[in-house]
Scaffold this active site. Structure first.
Site, PDB file in Angstrom:
ATOM      1  N   SER A 612      35.720  32.662  30.757  1.00  0.00           N
ATOM      2  CA  SER A 612      34.936  32.616  31.935  1.00  0.00           C
ATOM      3  C   SER A 612      33.961  31.689  31.909  1.00  0.00           C
ATOM      4  CB  SER A 612      34.491  34.004  32.339  1.00  0.00           C
ATOM      5  OG  SER A 612      34.307  34.242  33.718  1.00  0.00           O
ATOM      6  N   ASP A 682      44.746  35.609  38.542  1.00  0.00           N
ATOM      7  CA  ASP A 682      43.399  35.804  38.345  1.00  0.00           C
ATOM      8  C   ASP A 682      42.819  35.822  39.701  1.00  0.00           C
ATOM      9  OD1 ASP A 682      40.618  35.671  37.998  1.00  0.00           O
ATOM     10  OD2 ASP A 682      40.831  34.576  36.020  1.00  0.00           O
ATOM     11  N   HIS A 714      41.813  38.461  35.440  1.00  0.00           N
ATOM     12  CA  HIS A 714      40.580  37.918  34.731  1.00  0.00           C
ATOM     13  C   HIS A 714      40.347  38.715  33.763  1.00  0.00           C
ATOM     14  CE1 HIS A 714      37.529  34.948  34.453  1.00  0.00           C
ATOM     15  NE2 HIS A 714      36.497  35.908  34.423  1.00  0.00           N
TER      16      HIS A 714
END
Length: 740
Positions: A612, A682, A714
């Protein structure tokens, strides 16, 4: 000049080899039962403190959660709701799936949330899109049975109603009669009532859009209109095809939802609009009722997030006045350190001193009076994903506040108490050496403590208001029966230390080494996150067993909290303001260069990994310092900040353009081996972030590897997580560990 704490590292350098033990495989790390032992979610106390409840995952299925209750006097535990027996097993709606992603429980099965009724006689349990009321005798009452998922469900303050959102409107069920009422009618199309909008869930830690008044006569409800929000087509690429979703997404620099707030009678007979000011381009951050229900407190944040206003609203007329404001030259952080008291005063958390501390505000005609309750160069704990508040509970009968803070050690979260009428030195209630979080009963008489340490996996215990342990709720002892027992003899200790950056900042690191052989140099698995509102270096059960896995394979594990990370004060965090991809990248390079100087580190085999924001950091680190890192793994990275949402991106970078902070322009500077990993469905860091960087690297002639996962969002589910880590290990073995 670097200033390492070398002594504790050298103390680890040449230890005798441990007794023969099993070494965990990646397959075992992702198998059931969890190798960390029971790791319950959402522990809570009943309103009277007689029961502790929690979500416990099954030994044969670590991703399925059931509701358990523990008698706080006898310690007897029983499953209160079996998700396999009560749930339908039906598919939840896309909206519910997205809510779970926002709450970071995507991929979980069974029960993911619950809520005690205020009378303590029952618990509201959403399962598979429907609502159930579980009674303490084990019986379960089904409240809804519809094809649609009921979202954002709550029990009203006095327990007369259960409210929820269905079909974009707010409903309430009268629990006595079973009658269902629709409280809003305008929901549909671009308008949704009763639940939180995307950025509130994802970025503001606000997961609800309605709030019951004490006495149950009214409910405050948000309605939001997405008409001006840009429509994007999100592709969810799966193994059996691609689905596209037309989605309203407030990308940085574009329009947000238009928010209105209403006070609605419990029977739906009347409603009043709240005056939130002349500027419609604001954020609705928090809503709370006064104990007597005569005032509705509303926190309003400006679009640039440099101003937060606390509004006092008359629920009978909707008229509002500003009680006080928080301002900043960078941004104002949101928190849940707010409690209206019965005497009319307010407890409030503020960073106005440079560190987050507690204050007591007494409203008055002259602007009111302030008293700072806690002081010093330490801060109430904040972790935006799961624990946005340091304030745990209030005992108004004895005017005591309970809060978590790092007063004694930056690397520890401890629970403290203080008298808010006669504040003195806070009293620490928890044991040093642990990272603690806590919740309380309504009256502030009992604590439910969650803790872990580098040598103890997560535990939960019940304590009295003085911090004395009354009973274990989940002891999770590392005994011979623990799932981790076969691997315990080979477990390596965690070492902590500090480094000094060239410009004088102090950074904390943690490191785990194999048993070091004299003269041998080891590769380093250098993990990082690096983004705001997170602290990764702390005295806890470090990221489960993955760090220990890398060490068992002959790697040194290392991570460092750079400037911008949480719980070090506002100035430390503000280093990222309009400068993402600079200071934090340089700080991580300080860690890498220090590692290169250590006699047990192979300076040419330091591999860096992040997910991330950490994936974004990997790319920026490789671009900034070619050759410093032997290779990099970038997981689900943001590569173009214009693809990310308004609230997060604009808070730190202002309005577009963001070329200096993006990774695209400097893609050609990458010279080291790179693996990029991304879920193809995602919806947080959308897959276009990945493809944008792939294209940039290809255009610049930069060779790289990639692993993309059909259907994964995600947060990966267990089978794909196993494959992901095997892929990462294979890449690092080929490109770093066995490199000459």
């Amino acid at each position: 000049m670097l200033k390492p704490l070398a002594a504790p590292i050298l103390a680890l350098a040449f230890l005798a080899a441990p007794a023969t033990a099993e070494r965990p495989t990646l397959e075992r790390l992702f198998a059931s039962p969890s190798i960390d032992g029971p790791s319950p979610r959402k522990p809570a106390l009943s309103p009277d403190g007689s029961l502790a409840t929690l979500l416990r995952n099954r030994a044969d299925d670590r991703d399925r959660w059931d509701l358990w209750a523990i008698d706080t006097k006898s310690g007897r535990a029983r499953m209160l709701v079996d998700s396999l027996k009560v749930g339908s097993g039906g598919e939840v709606s896309e909206a519910e799936k997205m809510r779970r992603e926002r709450a970071r429980v995507g991929g979980s099965k069974g029960i993911v949330d619950y809520e005690w009724a205020p009378d303590g006689r029952s618990i509201l349990v959403p399962i598979d899109g429907d609502l159930y009321l579980a009674r303490l005798d084990g019986s379960v009452r089904r409240l809804t049975d519809t094809p649609e998922s009921e979202l954002d469900a709550h029990v009203s303050a006095n327990g007369h109603y259960v409210s929820f959102v269905r079909g974009q409107n707010l409903f309430a069920v009268d629990l006595a009669s079973g009658a269902e009422r629709q409280l809003t009618k305008e929901g549909g199309g671009n308008i949704t009532c009763g639940t939180a909008e995307f950025v509130a869930q994802e970025e503001m830690d606000r997961f609800t859009g309605h709030w019951w008044a004490p006495g149950d006569k009214a409910v405050a409800a948000e309605c939001y209109d997405e008409a001006k929000v840009k429509i994007v087509t999100r592709a969810a690429i799966g193994a059996d095809g691609t689905r596209t979703f037309e989605q309203r997404y407030p990308a940085a620099g574009t329009a947000n939802v238009a928010v209105s707030l209403w006070v609605i009678a419990a029977d739906g007979s009347g409603r009043i609009k709240v005056d939130m000011g002349a500027d419609p381009d604001i954020y609705l951050a928090r809503v709370a009722w006064a104990p007597d229900a005569r005032t509705l407190y509303v926190q309003r944040v400006s679009r640039d997030q440099k101003r937060l206003d606390m509004l006092a609203v008359d629920p009978a007329t909707g008229a509002a006045r500003v009680l006080f404001s928080e301002t900043s030259k960078t941004w104002v952080n949101l928190n849940d350190d707010f409690r209206p008291l019965k005497d009319g005063s307010l407890i409030w958390g503020s960073e106005r001193s440079g560190y987050k501390h507690l204050y007591r505000y007494v409203p008055g005609a002259d602007g009111g009076t302030w008293a700072q309750l806690t002081h010093g160069e330490w801060t109430l704990e904040t972790n935006a994903q799961s624990h946005p508040a340091g304030l745990i509970g209030v005992d108004e009968a004895h005017h005591r506040l309970f809060f978590s803070a790092n007063k004694d050690d930056v690397l520890e979260s401890q629970v403290y108490a203080i008298d808010y009428l006669h504040p003195g030195e806070p009293q620490r209630l928890t044991e040093r050496g642990y990272w603690n979080e806590a919740s309380m009963d309504k009256a502030g008489t009992r604590l439910l403590i969650q803790r872990s340490s580098p040598t103890q996996p997560p535990q939960v215990y019940l304590a009295d208001a003085a911090g004395k342990r009354i009973a274990w709720i989940e002891q999770n002892s590392l005994d011979a029966h623990h799932p981790y027992a076969p691997y315990l003899p080979d477990r390596r200790p965690v070492t902590y230390g500090t480094l000094r950056t060239p410009d004088g900042a102090t950074l904390y690191y943690e490191m785990i080494t194999p048993v070091l052989e004299p003269g041998k140099r080891y590769p380093v698995f250098f993990e990082h996150y690096g983004g705001p509102h997170a602290q990764t270096v702390k005295r806890d059960w470090v990221k489960g067993q993955l760090p220990q896995y890398w060490v068992s394979k002959g790697w040194i594990y290392f991570q460092l909290d750079n400037r911008g990370s949480a719980n070090r004060g506002k100035a430390f965090e503000d280093s990222l303001y309009h400068a993402m991809g600079s200071t934090e990248v340089a700080d991580q390079a300080t860690g890498a260069r220090w590692l290169q100087q250590q006699p047990f580190v192979d300076p040419k085999r330091i591999a860096t990994f992040g997910w991330s924001y950490g994936g974004y950091m990997t790319l920026k680190m490789l671009e900034a310092d070619p050759g410093l890192y032997a290779a990099g793994v970038a997981g689900a990275p943001v590569t173009r900040w214009g693809l990310y949402d308004t609230f997060y991106t604009e808070r730190y970078l202002g309005m577009p353009p963001y070329a200096a902070s993006d990774t695209i322009a400097d893609a050609g500077k990458i010279r080291d081996p790179l693996l990029m990993v991304h879920g193809m469905a995602d919806d947080n860091v959308v897959f276009e972030n990945g493809t944008s960087m792939y294209a940039a690297l290809q255009q610049k002639g930069v060779l790289f590897e990639m692993a993309v996962y059909p259907g994964q969002t995600h947060g990966f589910n267990t089978p794909s997580s196993l494959h992901r880590w095997k892929t990462i290990e294979d890449f690092l073995d080929r490109r770093v560990r066995s490199a000459k």
